[in-house]
Design a protein around this motif. Structure first.
Motif, PDB file in Angstrom:
ATOM      1  N   GLY A 234       0.790  -1.229   0.000  1.00 46.70           N
ATOM      2  CA  GLY A 234       0.000   0.000   0.000  1.00 46.70           C
ATOM      3  C   GLY A 234       0.824   1.282   0.000  1.00 46.70           C
ATOM      4  O   GLY A 234       0.432   2.270  -0.627  1.00 46.70           O
TER       5      GLY A 234
ATOM      6  N   ARG B  87       2.199   2.080  -3.513  1.00 48.47           N
ATOM      7  CA  ARG B  87       1.024   2.422  -4.334  1.00 48.47           C
ATOM      8  C   ARG B  87       0.519   3.830  -4.006  1.00 48.47           C
ATOM      9  O   ARG B  87       0.323   4.656  -4.902  1.00 48.47           O
ATOM     10  CB  ARG B  87      -0.061   1.377  -4.031  1.00 48.47           C
TER      11      ARG B  87
ATOM     12  N   LYS C 166      -0.665   5.200   4.920  1.00 47.14           N
ATOM     13  CA  LYS C 166      -1.035   4.985   6.323  1.00 47.14           C
ATOM     14  C   LYS C 166       0.157   4.435   7.088  1.00 47.14           C
ATOM     15  O   LYS C 166       0.429   4.813   8.203  1.00 47.14           O
ATOM     16  CB  LYS C 166      -2.176   3.965   6.388  1.00 47.14           C
TER      17      LYS C 166
ATOM     18  N   ARG D 219       0.963 -13.650  -5.190  1.00 47.97           N
ATOM     19  CA  ARG D 219      -0.141 -13.929  -4.284  1.00 47.97           C
ATOM     20  C   ARG D 219      -0.771 -12.659  -3.712  1.00 47.97           C
ATOM     21  O   ARG D 219      -1.747 -12.704  -2.969  1.00 47.97           O
ATOM     22  CB  ARG D 219       0.249 -14.911  -3.188  1.00 47.97           C
ATOM     23  N   ARG D 220      -0.253 -11.520  -4.073  1.00 49.65           N
ATOM     24  CA  ARG D 220      -0.920 -10.265  -3.697  1.00 49.65           C
ATOM     25  C   ARG D 220      -2.159 -10.091  -4.567  1.00 49.65           C
ATOM     26  O   ARG D 220      -2.306 -10.762  -5.580  1.00 49.65           O
ATOM     27  CB  ARG D 220       0.051  -9.097  -3.833  1.00 49.65           C
ATOM     28  N   ASP D 221      -3.042  -9.194  -4.156  1.00 51.48           N
ATOM     29  CA  ASP D 221      -4.334  -9.166  -4.847  1.00 51.48           C
ATOM     30  C   ASP D 221      -4.333  -8.373  -6.163  1.00 51.48           C
ATOM     31  O   ASP D 221      -4.680  -8.898  -7.210  1.00 51.48           O
ATOM     32  CB  ASP D 221      -5.459  -8.691  -3.904  1.00 51.48           C
TER      33      ASP D 221
ATOM     34  N   ASN E 149      -0.747  -3.330  -6.011  1.00 52.98           N
ATOM     35  CA  ASN E 149      -0.313  -3.685  -4.651  1.00 52.98           C
ATOM     36  C   ASN E 149       0.925  -4.562  -4.651  1.00 52.98           C
ATOM     37  O   ASN E 149       1.392  -4.981  -3.597  1.00 52.98           O
ATOM     38  CB  ASN E 149      -1.424  -4.442  -3.920  1.00 52.98           C
TER      39      ASN E 149
ATOM     40  N   ASP F 106     -10.450 -15.708  -1.416  1.00 46.22           N
ATOM     41  CA  ASP F 106     -10.651 -14.719  -0.354  1.00 46.22           C
ATOM     42  C   ASP F 106     -11.682 -13.679  -0.814  1.00 46.22           C
ATOM     43  O   ASP F 106     -11.353 -12.717  -1.505  1.00 46.22           O
ATOM     44  CB  ASP F 106      -9.311 -14.023  -0.029  1.00 46.22           C
TER      45      ASP F 106
ATOM     46  N   ARG G  84     -11.549  -9.777  -0.976  1.00 49.27           N
ATOM     47  CA  ARG G  84     -10.935  -9.030  -2.085  1.00 49.27           C
ATOM     48  C   ARG G  84     -11.973  -8.219  -2.859  1.00 49.27           C
ATOM     49  O   ARG G  84     -11.644  -7.220  -3.477  1.00 49.27           O
ATOM     50  CB  ARG G  84     -10.198  -9.990  -3.023  1.00 49.27           C
TER      51      ARG G  84
ATOM     52  N   ARG H 154     -12.164  -5.129  -0.948  1.00 55.41           N
ATOM     53  CA  ARG H 154     -10.904  -4.401  -1.140  1.00 55.41           C
ATOM     54  C   ARG H 154     -10.902  -3.709  -2.507  1.00 55.41           C
ATOM     55  O   ARG H 154     -10.420  -2.591  -2.640  1.00 55.41           O
ATOM     56  CB  ARG H 154      -9.705  -5.347  -1.021  1.00 55.41           C
TER      57      ARG H 154
ATOM     58  N   ARG I 212     -12.938  -0.595  -2.159  1.00 62.55           N
ATOM     59  CA  ARG I 212     -12.274   0.425  -1.330  1.00 62.55           C
ATOM     60  C   ARG I 212     -11.088   1.046  -2.055  1.00 62.55           C
ATOM     61  O   ARG I 212     -10.932   2.260  -2.088  1.00 62.55           O
ATOM     62  CB  ARG I 212     -11.811  -0.204  -0.006  1.00 62.55           C
TER      63      ARG I 212
ATOM     64  N   LYS J 197     -10.686   4.837  -3.132  1.00 66.40           N
ATOM     65  CA  LYS J 197      -9.640   5.631  -2.485  1.00 66.40           C
ATOM     66  C   LYS J 197      -8.661   6.222  -3.514  1.00 66.40           C
ATOM     67  O   LYS J 197      -8.233   7.361  -3.393  1.00 66.40           O
ATOM     68  CB  LYS J 197      -8.908   4.725  -1.495  1.00 66.40           C
TER      69      LYS J 197
ATOM     70  N   LYS K 250     -12.284  -0.383   7.686  1.00 64.46           N
ATOM     71  CA  LYS K 250     -11.296   0.203   6.767  1.00 64.46           C
ATOM     72  C   LYS K 250     -12.005   0.977   5.665  1.00 64.46           C
ATOM     73  O   LYS K 250     -11.596   2.061   5.276  1.00 64.46           O
ATOM     74  CB  LYS K 250     -10.461  -0.899   6.111  1.00 64.46           C
TER      75      LYS K 250
HETATM   76  P1  ATP Z   1      -4.352   0.111   3.116  1.00 63.17           P
HETATM   77  O1  ATP Z   1      -3.125  -0.016   3.974  1.00 63.17           O
HETATM   78  O2  ATP Z   1      -4.549   1.402   2.472  1.00 63.17           O
HETATM   79  O3  ATP Z   1      -5.545  -0.389   3.828  1.00 63.17           O
HETATM   80  P2  ATP Z   1      -3.175  -2.021   1.691  1.00 63.17           P
HETATM   81  O4  ATP Z   1      -3.300  -2.472   0.271  1.00 63.17           O
HETATM   82  O5  ATP Z   1      -1.836  -1.625   2.182  1.00 63.17           O
HETATM   83  O6  ATP Z   1      -4.215  -0.874   1.890  1.00 63.17           O
HETATM   84  P3  ATP Z   1      -3.079  -3.966   3.732  1.00 63.17           P
HETATM   85  O7  ATP Z   1      -4.200  -4.715   4.366  1.00 63.17           O
HETATM   86  O8  ATP Z   1      -2.215  -3.089   4.541  1.00 63.17           O
HETATM   87  O9  ATP Z   1      -3.759  -3.145   2.576  1.00 63.17           O
HETATM   88  O10 ATP Z   1      -2.217  -5.040   2.961  1.00 63.17           O
HETATM   89  C1  ATP Z   1      -0.881  -4.833   2.557  1.00 63.17           C
HETATM   90  C2  ATP Z   1      -0.609  -5.574   1.272  1.00 63.17           C
HETATM   91  O11 ATP Z   1      -0.854  -6.967   1.439  1.00 63.17           O
HETATM   92  C3  ATP Z   1      -1.505  -5.158   0.107  1.00 63.17           C
HETATM   93  O12 ATP Z   1      -1.002  -4.037  -0.564  1.00 63.17           O
HETATM   94  C4  ATP Z   1      -1.491  -6.395  -0.751  1.00 63.17           C
HETATM   95  O13 ATP Z   1      -0.316  -6.469  -1.492  1.00 63.17           O
HETATM   96  C5  ATP Z   1      -1.468  -7.512   0.275  1.00 63.17           C
HETATM   97  N1  ATP Z   1      -2.825  -7.960   0.627  1.00 63.17           N
HETATM   98  C6  ATP Z   1      -3.610  -7.489   1.616  1.00 63.17           C
HETATM   99  N2  ATP Z   1      -4.784  -8.132   1.665  1.00 63.17           N
HETATM  100  C7  ATP Z   1      -4.744  -9.050   0.694  1.00 63.17           C
HETATM  101  C8  ATP Z   1      -5.640 -10.051   0.232  1.00 63.17           C
HETATM  102  N3  ATP Z   1      -6.833 -10.208   0.789  1.00 63.17           N
HETATM  103  N4  ATP Z   1      -5.230 -10.835  -0.802  1.00 63.17           N
HETATM  104  C9  ATP Z   1      -4.024 -10.675  -1.357  1.00 63.17           C
HETATM  105  N5  ATP Z   1      -3.140  -9.758  -0.986  1.00 63.17           N
HETATM  106  C10 ATP Z   1      -3.482  -8.949   0.028  1.00 63.17           C
END
Ligand code: ATP
Ligand code: MG
Length: 449
Positions: free
Chosen positions: A59, A62, A71, A150-152, A156, A195, A198, A201, A204, A208, A242
């Motif tokens: 995050g 990004r 954050k 494996r990130r979404d 990210n 999951d 997602r 997410r 959101r 955002k 969130k």
């Molecule tokens: P924010 O911090 O603004 O809420 P974020 O994308 O950083 O958004 P986090 O929950 O902090 O959300 O997650 C950090 C990272 O972990 C994400 O950027 C993403 O790469 C990965 N991630 C989080 N949740 C998932 C998910 N459900 N599936 C896959 N990857 C995820």
């Protein structure tokens, strides 16, 4: 081009033999070393000096690229949690299912995660899933490429190295961000099944960051939305919080409606999005929350849920009052019913529901402006939140503006000023008669008589 297409379609399958990532130079991405918090920079440097790979990830990268203030700054590394632990005196391993390390740097806490792999031929076993395909356990270490896969969303999966000021980009996330597209890594249906959170997410992050959800990721949401029912209530609560406190709640809620994500999901969203009577109140509440978040002010979950559920309470309270039930006990009954209705799907904690009730219960008492009562109200622990709530009701036209103004003036006045403001005590009997008549005539939107 074809390779790009194939890797996009195959997504995670391709991750076993990933194509080389793009390594994007600072002249192209523009992210400056100084944009990164000192603590996270030190953390990355220390790991690198110990011979490990380490990056700022997720995050934070990004958000910075999108011109937003992150954050927090998370770090990803190929060091195991134990190895990370040994690099930092002030650090501790947390979590049992998937261990991460919290590194303390001054006032900052940096979350350091070891690259995660996927289960399967390289991962050394199958992921544990439930009947709907939701991944229950996902705790295998892996390579950086696997971690990216494996990130979404592609935006990210960006890894920033402050030493070389480059961004490692396996899934064209920088380009997608530039094109304002939120694109899923891999096959969206599979990823939502793994999951369902997602889907929320996606909404959101799109709201955002001002991105549009890529049609491939967007279309399945409507038909798959019921999978969210399967997510544990505490996780849903986290995600909803969130969503509501990301500073773009108004846009998020609009997008949820557009994607058909609110119906039958869980009662709270139905309430927010479907109620006619409270629409103005909820809209004002969300807009004021967005304002507070953007001004860096705290937003309490209790206050937020109190606003979102208030009209449910009114709808249940009104018939009881009209039937002549005593004012406060009937309010408490309505409050309990509403909160019980939420409990099944959204695990609102005891603390939060305590705050919610305090805020609601004080509302009728704001009408009491004579004798010692106003002083008693000032002493209530949740007075400030309840007062803000009152002002919101004034703004929505539910309560006479004069009442809100009176409380604002009372708060600001000196001791003598306050004493002079108190309204004369009305004789008890006629006052009660007047109240009953008024209650019968009023709409549900003006309970505080
Ligand atoms: P924010 O911090 O603004 O809420 P974020 O994308 O950083 O958004 P986090 O929950 O902090 O959300 O997650 C950090 C990272 O972990 C994400 O950027 C993403 O790469 C990965 N991630 C989080 N949740 C998932 C998910 N459900 N599936 C896959 N990857 C995820
Ligand atoms: Mg984050």
């Amino acid at each position: 081009m074809i390779r790009k297409f194939i890797s996009r379609v195959l997504g995670r399958k391709a991750a076993g033999k990933p194509s080389a990532p793009a390594v994007i130079a600072v002249t192209q991405h523009g992210l400056q070393r100084d944009d990164i918090s000192r603590g996270s920079r030190r953390t990355v440097e220390t790991l690198q000096e110990s011979g490990y790979q380490a990056f700022i990830v997720g995050g934070a990268v990004r958000d910075l690229l999108a011109g937003l203030k992150p954050k927090d700054f998370d770090v990803a590394t190929n060091a195991t949690p134990e190895q990370v632990r040994h690099c930092f005196r002030r650090s501790r391993i947390i979590g049992r299912r998937f261990q991460i390390v919290h590194v303390s740097m001054g006032a900052e806490t940096i979350e350091v995660t070891t690259f995660r792999g996927h289960h399967g031929e390289n991962g050394g076993g199958k992921a544990l899933v439930d009947e709907q395909g939701r991944v229950l356990r996902d705790n295998v270490f892996g390579s950086q490429a696997e971690d990216a896969a494996r990130r979404d969303f592609t935006v990210n999966a960006l890894y920033y190295d402050p030493s070389s000021e480059t961004i490692v980009d396996y899934h064209h996330g920088v380009a997608d961000l530039r094109q304002k597209t939120l694109r899923m890594i891999g096959e969206p249906r599979t990823r939502y099944r793994e999951d369902p959170v997602r889907m929320l997410r996606a909404v959101r992050l799109a709201a955002k960051l001002g991105l549009s959800i890529d049609p491939e990721a967007r279309h399945p949401i409507r038909e798959m939305s019921s999978l969210i029912e399967n997510v544990p209530p505490s996780r849903l609560l986290d995600e909803i919080l969130k969503l509501l406190t990301c500073g773009h709640a108004v846009r998020c809620v609009e997008q949820l409606r557009q994607e058909g994500l609110h119906h039958g999901l869980f009662p709270l969203l139905d309430v927010i999005l479907d109620q006619a009577s409270g629409e103005r109140f909820v809209a004002l509440a969300l807009a004021s929350t967005d304002r507070r978040v953007r001004e860096g002010k705290p937003v309490s979950p209790g206050f937020l849920f109190a606003t979102l559920l208030w009209h449910e309470v009114l709808a249940r309270w009104e018939p009881l009052r009209v039937a002549g039930e005593p004012l406060l006990p009937s309010l408490f009954l309505a409050m309990d019913e509403v909160l019980d209705g939420q409990a099944e799907k959204l695990a609102i904690t005891r603390r939060i529901s305590g705050d919610i009730k305090d805020i609601w219960a004080l509302q009728p008492r704001f009408e009491q402006r004579s004798g010692k009562r106003p002083y008693g109200i000032l002493q209530q622990p949740r007075f400030k939140a309840a007062y803000d709530f009152l002002l919101l009701r004034v703004e929505a036209g539910e309560v006479e503006r004069e009442v809100g103004d009176w409380w604002s003036a009372f708060l600001a006045a000196s001791d003598e000023g306050r004493a002079a403001m108190l309204l004369p005590q009305a004789p008890a009997a006629p006052r009660r008669r007047r109240r009953r008549r008024a209650a019968g005539e009023r709409s549900a939107a003006s309970p505080a008589e």
